[in-house]
Design an enzyme around this catalytic site. Structure first.
Site, PDB file in Angstrom:
ATOM      1  N   LYS A   4       1.300  57.667  19.668  1.00 21.63           N
ATOM      2  CA  LYS A   4       0.525  58.796  19.170  1.00 21.63           C
ATOM      3  C   LYS A   4      -0.873  58.780  19.805  1.00 21.63           C
ATOM      4  O   LYS A   4      -1.284  57.804  20.424  1.00 21.63           O
ATOM      5  CB  LYS A   4       0.372  58.727  17.648  1.00 21.63           C
ATOM      6  CG  LYS A   4       1.662  58.869  16.859  1.00 21.63           C
ATOM      7  CD  LYS A   4       2.250  60.248  16.925  1.00 21.63           C
ATOM      8  CE  LYS A   4       3.468  60.398  16.028  1.00 21.63           C
ATOM      9  NZ  LYS A   4       4.623  59.609  16.521  1.00 21.63           N
ATOM     10  N   SER A  45       7.799  63.656  19.625  1.00 26.83           N
ATOM     11  CA  SER A  45       6.535  63.888  18.919  1.00 26.83           C
ATOM     12  C   SER A  45       5.358  64.042  19.868  1.00 26.83           C
ATOM     13  O   SER A  45       4.312  64.566  19.477  1.00 26.83           O
ATOM     14  CB  SER A  45       6.255  62.744  17.941  1.00 26.83           C
ATOM     15  OG  SER A  45       5.985  61.535  18.621  1.00 26.83           O
TER      16      SER A  45
END
Length: 227
Positions: free
Chosen positions: A183, A146
């Site tokens: 993230k 990701s």
């Protein structure tokens, strides 16, 4: 190492500033915008020249895959700044005995238990503190892709400093319920957005007043081991 042109020095400084301020190098488009180039291709040409002169390394296929070479690059140019996506051929290749850290490596985190619980520690690495922008508390093994466009790949060892607060734009390690994720952090009021660096993944939205959210720490470095 060959002498840099004025423009190459300008781009190198821009890369170093981006790493210091956000933890990651800029994209080609960001370099082009900052320096007034007509296209990202112009930025790419200058980056390739810096790579040929031994100042940086470029990872193909990754938008932020620019790495300062630790000796020939940032340190020789008077800025001892670290690159989160700096590569390492072995975990202790840059050995300075007086500046070594013993960092636990955290593997898969069990639901509901502290990230530094003994059962999560796979091993301990001795690494050079000078590789990191700030002193880390542990290494976290990266799972998934990701964050690949930030140069964070499956199997990398992310250096993490424990923290309960973050600035917008920083790479964070967050716990959402029973899941731990890496993230980019963006907060506006009570809403936090956890942004991936891969278009195949969706942004995670968190309401801190309702959702089970906990900030585990900040990414302050990255180690990549090659088999």
């Amino acid at each position: 190492m060959l002498k840099l042109t004025a423009r190459q020095e300008q781009i190198l400084n821009l890369i170093q500033d981006a790493i210091e301020n956000t933890g990651f190098p800029p994209t080609r488009a960001e370099i082009a915008k900052e320096l007034g180039f007509r296209s990202a291709n112009a930025a790419e040409e200058h980056l390739q020249a810096l790579a040929r002169k031994g100042v940086i390394e470029i990872a193909p296929g990754i938008s932020r895959g620019i790495r300062l070479r630790p000796q020939e690059g940032a340190q020789k140019w008077g800025k001892e700044r670290n690159n989160l996506t700096q590569t390492m051929p072995s975990i202790d290749v840059y050995h300075h005995a007086a500046m070594q850290l013993n960092l636990p490596l955290i593997g898969r985190v069990a639901a509901g238990s502290p990230i530094l619980a003994q059962e999560h520690i796979e091993t301990t690495y001795q690494v050079d503190v000078g590789l990191f922008s700030e002193k880390p508390d542990y290494l976290l093994k990266v799972r998934g892709l990701s964050m690949k466009d930030a140069g964070i790949l499956e199997g990398d060892l992310l250096a993490v400093k424990k923290a309960s607060n973050a600035k917008n734009g920083q790479i964070v390690i967050a716990r959402l319920g029973d899941e731990v994720t890496v993230k980019r952090y963006q907060r506006s009021g009570a809403i936090i957005e956890l942004l991936p660096e891969n278009p195949d993944f969706k942004t995670i939205r968190v309401d801190v007043e309702r959702d089970d959210f906990f900030l585990e720490g900040l990414a302050v470095g990255l180690l990549r081991t090659w088999s």
